[in-house]
Write a protein that holds these residues in place. Structure first.
Motif, PDB file in Angstrom:
ATOM      1  N   GLY A 338     -49.397 -15.965   6.239  1.00 37.15           N
ATOM      2  CA  GLY A 338     -48.120 -15.318   6.551  1.00 37.15           C
ATOM      3  C   GLY A 338     -47.176 -15.343   5.367  1.00 37.15           C
ATOM      4  N   ALA A 339     -47.113 -16.499   4.686  1.00 32.41           N
ATOM      5  CA  ALA A 339     -46.217 -16.629   3.533  1.00 32.41           C
ATOM      6  C   ALA A 339     -46.600 -15.662   2.429  1.00 32.41           C
ATOM      7  N   LEU A 340     -47.897 -15.561   2.141  1.00 30.60           N
ATOM      8  CA  LEU A 340     -48.351 -14.671   1.076  1.00 30.60           C
ATOM      9  C   LEU A 340     -48.078 -13.211   1.431  1.00 30.60           C
ATOM     10  N   MET A 341     -48.319 -12.836   2.681  1.00 31.56           N
ATOM     11  CA  MET A 341     -48.056 -11.454   3.084  1.00 31.56           C
ATOM     12  C   MET A 341     -46.569 -11.145   3.073  1.00 31.56           C
ATOM     13  N   GLY A 342     -45.734 -12.110   3.443  1.00 32.97           N
ATOM     14  CA  GLY A 342     -44.287 -11.901   3.373  1.00 32.97           C
ATOM     15  C   GLY A 342     -43.826 -11.657   1.949  1.00 32.97           C
ATOM     16  N   LEU A 343     -44.415 -12.398   1.018  1.00 34.06           N
ATOM     17  CA  LEU A 343     -44.070 -12.245  -0.395  1.00 34.06           C
ATOM     18  C   LEU A 343     -44.483 -10.875  -0.915  1.00 34.06           C
ATOM     19  N   LEU A 344     -45.702 -10.446  -0.568  1.00 30.35           N
ATOM     20  CA  LEU A 344     -46.203  -9.165  -1.060  1.00 30.35           C
ATOM     21  C   LEU A 344     -45.491  -7.977  -0.412  1.00 30.35           C
ATOM     22  N   LYS A 345     -45.304  -8.044   0.905  1.00 28.60           N
ATOM     23  CA  LYS A 345     -44.703  -6.920   1.614  1.00 28.60           C
ATOM     24  C   LYS A 345     -43.280  -6.644   1.133  1.00 28.60           C
ATOM     25  N   ASN A 346     -42.555  -7.679   0.783  1.00 30.41           N
ATOM     26  CA  ASN A 346     -41.144  -7.518   0.411  1.00 30.41           C
ATOM     27  C   ASN A 346     -40.907  -7.595  -1.090  1.00 30.41           C
ATOM     28  N   TYR A 347     -41.981  -7.498  -1.876  1.00 32.48           N
ATOM     29  CA  TYR A 347     -41.828  -7.732  -3.310  1.00 32.48           C
ATOM     30  C   TYR A 347     -40.950  -6.689  -3.996  1.00 32.48           C
ATOM     31  N   SER A 425     -37.858 -15.115  -2.823  1.00 32.79           N
ATOM     32  CA  SER A 425     -39.260 -15.365  -2.465  1.00 32.79           C
ATOM     33  C   SER A 425     -39.379 -16.196  -1.204  1.00 32.79           C
ATOM     34  N   TYR A 426     -38.617 -17.272  -1.114  1.00 32.88           N
ATOM     35  CA  TYR A 426     -38.710 -18.121   0.076  1.00 32.88           C
ATOM     36  C   TYR A 426     -38.170 -17.405   1.317  1.00 32.88           C
ATOM     37  N   SER A 427     -37.192 -16.523   1.137  1.00 29.47           N
ATOM     38  CA  SER A 427     -36.707 -15.730   2.270  1.00 29.47           C
ATOM     39  C   SER A 427     -37.781 -14.765   2.759  1.00 29.47           C
ATOM     40  N   ALA A 428     -38.519 -14.160   1.818  1.00 32.35           N
ATOM     41  CA  ALA A 428     -39.624 -13.277   2.195  1.00 32.35           C
ATOM     42  C   ALA A 428     -40.756 -14.057   2.832  1.00 32.35           C
ATOM     43  N   ILE A 429     -40.999 -15.249   2.344  1.00 36.58           N
ATOM     44  CA  ILE A 429     -42.074 -16.103   2.866  1.00 36.58           C
ATOM     45  C   ILE A 429     -41.836 -16.455   4.325  1.00 36.58           C
ATOM     46  N   ILE A 430     -40.598 -16.809   4.685  1.00 33.75           N
ATOM     47  CA  ILE A 430     -40.323 -17.180   6.072  1.00 33.75           C
ATOM     48  C   ILE A 430     -40.497 -15.984   6.999  1.00 33.75           C
ATOM     49  N   ALA A 496     -32.984   0.378  -8.133  1.00 35.58           N
ATOM     50  CA  ALA A 496     -32.898   1.362  -7.059  1.00 35.58           C
ATOM     51  C   ALA A 496     -33.622   0.884  -5.797  1.00 35.58           C
ATOM     52  N   ALA A 497     -34.486  -0.117  -5.926  1.00 33.69           N
ATOM     53  CA  ALA A 497     -35.211  -0.641  -4.757  1.00 33.69           C
ATOM     54  C   ALA A 497     -34.259  -1.204  -3.710  1.00 33.69           C
ATOM     55  N   PHE A 498     -33.107  -1.718  -4.139  1.00 39.84           N
ATOM     56  CA  PHE A 498     -32.151  -2.277  -3.177  1.00 39.84           C
ATOM     57  C   PHE A 498     -31.646  -1.198  -2.209  1.00 39.84           C
ATOM     58  N   GLU A 499     -31.541   0.032  -2.678  1.00 34.05           N
ATOM     59  CA  GLU A 499     -31.121   1.135  -1.814  1.00 34.05           C
ATOM     60  C   GLU A 499     -32.314   1.800  -1.120  1.00 34.05           C
ATOM     61  N   LYS A 500     -33.437   1.798  -1.783  1.00 36.87           N
ATOM     62  CA  LYS A 500     -34.629   2.472  -1.255  1.00 36.87           C
ATOM     63  C   LYS A 500     -35.261   1.714  -0.094  1.00 36.87           C
ATOM     64  N   PHE A 501     -35.125   0.385  -0.082  1.00 37.17           N
ATOM     65  CA  PHE A 501     -35.785  -0.440   0.935  1.00 37.17           C
ATOM     66  C   PHE A 501     -34.762  -1.319   1.672  1.00 37.17           C
ATOM     67  N   PRO A 502     -33.865  -0.717   2.455  1.00 35.91           N
ATOM     68  CA  PRO A 502     -32.814  -1.508   3.125  1.00 35.91           C
ATOM     69  C   PRO A 502     -33.371  -2.542   4.097  1.00 35.91           C
ATOM     70  N   ASP A 503     -34.496  -2.243   4.753  1.00 35.34           N
ATOM     71  CA  ASP A 503     -35.078  -3.209   5.690  1.00 35.34           C
ATOM     72  C   ASP A 503     -35.582  -4.451   4.956  1.00 35.34           C
ATOM     73  N   LYS A 504     -36.090  -4.254   3.765  1.00 32.65           N
ATOM     74  CA  LYS A 504     -36.573  -5.395   2.983  1.00 32.65           C
ATOM     75  C   LYS A 504     -35.413  -6.201   2.414  1.00 32.65           C
ATOM     76  N   VAL A 505     -34.326  -5.522   2.093  1.00 29.00           N
ATOM     77  CA  VAL A 505     -33.122  -6.237   1.650  1.00 29.00           C
ATOM     78  C   VAL A 505     -32.613  -7.145   2.766  1.00 29.00           C
ATOM     79  N   LYS A 506     -32.692  -6.667   4.005  1.00 28.58           N
ATOM     80  CA  LYS A 506     -32.278  -7.501   5.142  1.00 28.58           C
ATOM     81  C   LYS A 506     -33.122  -8.764   5.236  1.00 28.58           C
ATOM     82  N   ILE A 507     -34.397  -8.645   4.909  1.00 27.22           N
ATOM     83  CA  ILE A 507     -35.299  -9.801   4.962  1.00 27.22           C
ATOM     84  C   ILE A 507     -34.867 -10.868   3.961  1.00 27.22           C
ATOM     85  N   ILE A 508     -34.668 -10.481   2.703  1.00 25.19           N
ATOM     86  CA  ILE A 508     -34.310 -11.489   1.695  1.00 25.19           C
ATOM     87  C   ILE A 508     -32.866 -11.954   1.851  1.00 25.19           C
TER      88      ILE A 508
END
Length: 627
Positions: A338-347, A425-430, A496-508
């Protein structure tokens, strides 16, 4: 010098600190080390007597203030609201930075400055990089403990999840750097050949480089860093010996590794390592560069960042949360998957913190073992751990030592803001771990290993996230982009990723510390540096390069000379020569940057880089054919 004081340990009582300083009068200054959003550390000289007298004020943050013009806090500490307080952080080690060129007459010892990691507070809120990481870990720890109490089965029967009382975040960085003789320029072509033939990697060091490396390792051990290794890296060439027997034309790449620590302490340690290394090599007549890509065409400086996670039970036992119960059957635990996938998905929204400068993105090019794709490797079977160096995140395993299981993020460089990288990274991991509590290790492995185009329950459908192949050699650029996502080519594209991926910004941002104001401030500062460096440094350097690409042939000309020169002439004009009706690419880029047309500026930067490399290659061929 054996009785010099090098560290004051975390959580040392104030009374003991005062006694230590009085017992070591060679320590004459105190410096509060706050880390702004650009990763810069503050440094000032405050007499120790003032610190001792006002120690309570230093702890409370009332003794020292700075302002927004001194630190990078865009959109936070503004010019009309600039006051920033600096309370000390007593929960980490404090270091003494000695000046071996300035000795105290009374003690006959080098003058020392006690460097104290600190926070930056604006309007009552902590707004610095150290605080972001510290507060993120507090929040992630709470979430993880609660998760284990609600889903004790995710411990995989190795321990009872309900017994978890604490979480330990471990991290370590590896520091690569180039060393050269000041004012001497080495031939890039010669070093490229040496690099391809692997003549330098782990070679024996000599002369001043050997002395400086050995002195650095010994000095860092005095700070309790438990140095594990120092060695030559892939880049460099053989030095020359002058008439007096000294080495000249030194140009080598080195690496130093030291033991892991708590995540915040690990980031602090990196700063003292850079300081010590730079000073010791300078004392030996050598110049050190920690830039990600000091020389285009040669290996850059990486800083592989190791990320670990452990649980502590009520009995005081510690368990690696990424390690599998049976390491010959499973690559990882459910928590690890789960931790590794969280890191990759939100990279995509972690990457801006990893690579925020022109220099950092110059390093991330295929062919230099610098990762450009969001992909991992686990190994062909659990019995044989992977050593794939072409992927973004490595899974590091030791079948005999479960506590060694960790992730290695390979994209960082010595000037990445490791505090913010680890916080994101740790926010994405959780986020990934929360998903993993509902799945078995088999289903998690299948999810991580799915092909692009296959619907998953967590990872994106059109992407692949695992490959056991050589990412550089076994895929074309088009295949890499399609499978793993197209990597950003410029700072603007990355931010530009901060605007392009708002759902991922919410994660971190979910932990509350890496919030919108911090992210916007970081982004604003990075874009200002990107724009300023392009206009004031990079373009002038390129203009000089274009000017030097002059005609050198005379009467003895072949058709090859004429062909090359014709192409060179057109490229020079296209890059740097304006007319009334047609502006050069350099002028177009300056105009786009100054008018805020950053999409256009980014595209022009990419085009200019490609044409400058073409010009360099053509001129090299042209010059070599002149006799």
């Amino acid at each position: 010098m054996a009785d010099l004081l090098y560290t004051i340990k975390a959580n040392t009582p104030k009374e003991e600190i005062i006694k230590l300083l009085r017992d070591h009068p060679e320590i004459k200054f105190v410096s509060l080390m706050g880390i702004d959003l650009a990763g810069n550390d503050t440094d000032e000289k405050i007499p120790v007597r003032i610190f001792i007298k006002d120690i309570d004020e230093f702890y409370a943050g009332r003794a020292v203030q700075t302002d927004g013009s001194s630190v990078v806090l865009p959109g936070i500490a503004t010019i009309n609201n600039a006051k920033v307080d600096m309370p000390v952080d007593s929960s980490v080690n404090w270091f003494v930075d000695y000046n071996f060129e300035n000795y105290d007459n009374l003690t006959n010892r080098p003058v020392g400055t006690l460097r104290i990691p600190s926070f930056l507070i604006h309007e009552g809120k902590r707004v610095d990089s150290r605080a972001v990481l510290t507060d993120t870990l507090i929040n992630v720890k709470k979430e993880l403990v609660d998760l284990f109490h609600h889903y004790p089965e995710i411990s995989g029967t190795i321990f009872n999840g309900k017994d978890v009382v604490d979480i330990v975040f471990t991290a370590a960085t590896e520091l690569e750097f180039w060393v050269k003789t000041p004012l001497e320029e080495a031939a890039v072509e010669e070093m490229t050949a040496s690099q391809v033939m692997q003549e330098q990697y782990w070679e024996r060091t000599h002369g001043a480089v050997r002395c400086a490396l050995e002195q650095s390792l010994a000095e860092l051990d005095k700070y309790g860093l438990n140095v594990e290794m120092g060695h030559k890296e892939v880049g460099g060439l053989k030095a020359q010996i002058d008439e007096s027997g000294h080495l000249t034309h030194v140009c080598e790449q080195l690496e130093i590794d030291w033991r892991f620590s708590d995540a915040v302490q690990a980031a602090d340690n990196e700063i003292i390592v850079r300081t010590v290394v730079k000073e010791i090599f300078r004392a030996n007549g050598l110049e050190v560069s920690f830039k990600a890509k000091p020389m285009i065409g040669l290996a850059g400086n990486g800083e592989h960042t190791h990320i670990g996670l452990a649980a502590v039970t009520a009995e005081g036992k510690m368990f690696n949360l990424f390690a599998a119960k049976n390491p010959e059957k499973d690559y990882m635990s459910a928590v690890g998957y789960g931790a590794l996938m969280g890191l990759l998905k939100n990279y995509e929204v972690i990457n801006p913190f990893v690579s925020s400068t022109n220099d950092s993105l110059n390093r991330l090019k295929p062919g230099f073992e610098a990762p450009v794709c969001i992909v991992t490797s686990l190994g062909h079977t659990p019995k044989f751990p992977s050593r794939n160096r072409t992927i973004l995140v490595s899974l590091i395993r030791d079948l005999e030592n479960p506590m060694a299981t960790r992730f290695e993020l390979r994209a960082c460089n010595p000037y990445s803001n490791i505090y913010l990288v680890l916080a994101a990274s740790y926010s994405a991991i959780i986020d990934g771990i929360k998903m993993a509590v509902h799945h078995t290790t088999d289903s998690l492995l299948a999810e991580l290993s799915k092909d692009a185009g296959v619907e998953g329950f967590y990872l994106e459908k059109d992407r692949a996230y695992r490959s056991e192949k050589d990412v550089f050699e076994d895929y074309t650029a088009e295949e890499r982009d399609k499978l793993f996502g197209k990597p950003p080519a410029t700072v603007w594209e990355n931010m530009a990723a901060f605007e392009k991926f708002p759902d991922k910004v919410k994660i971190i941002s979910s932990g509350g510390a890496l919030h919108e104001r911090i992210i916007n401030g970081f982004r604003e500062g990075a874009l200002l540096r990107w724009k300023t460096e392009l206009i004031s440094r990079i373009l002038p350097e390129m203009r000089t390069l274009v000017r030097k690409a002059k005609k050198i042939h005379s009467d003895f000309v072949t058709d090859q000379d004429a062909y090359n020169w014709n192409k060179i002439f057109k490229l020079r004009a296209e890059l740097a020569k304006d007319s009334i009706d047609q502006k050069s690419l350099f002028t177009q880029l300056i105009n786009a940057l100054t008018s805020g047309k950053y999409d256009k500026a980014s595209a022009l930067q990419t085009e200019i880089y490609e044409k400058v490399e073409e010009l360099k290659s053509l001129y090299d061929a042209y010059e070599k054919n002149i006799i």
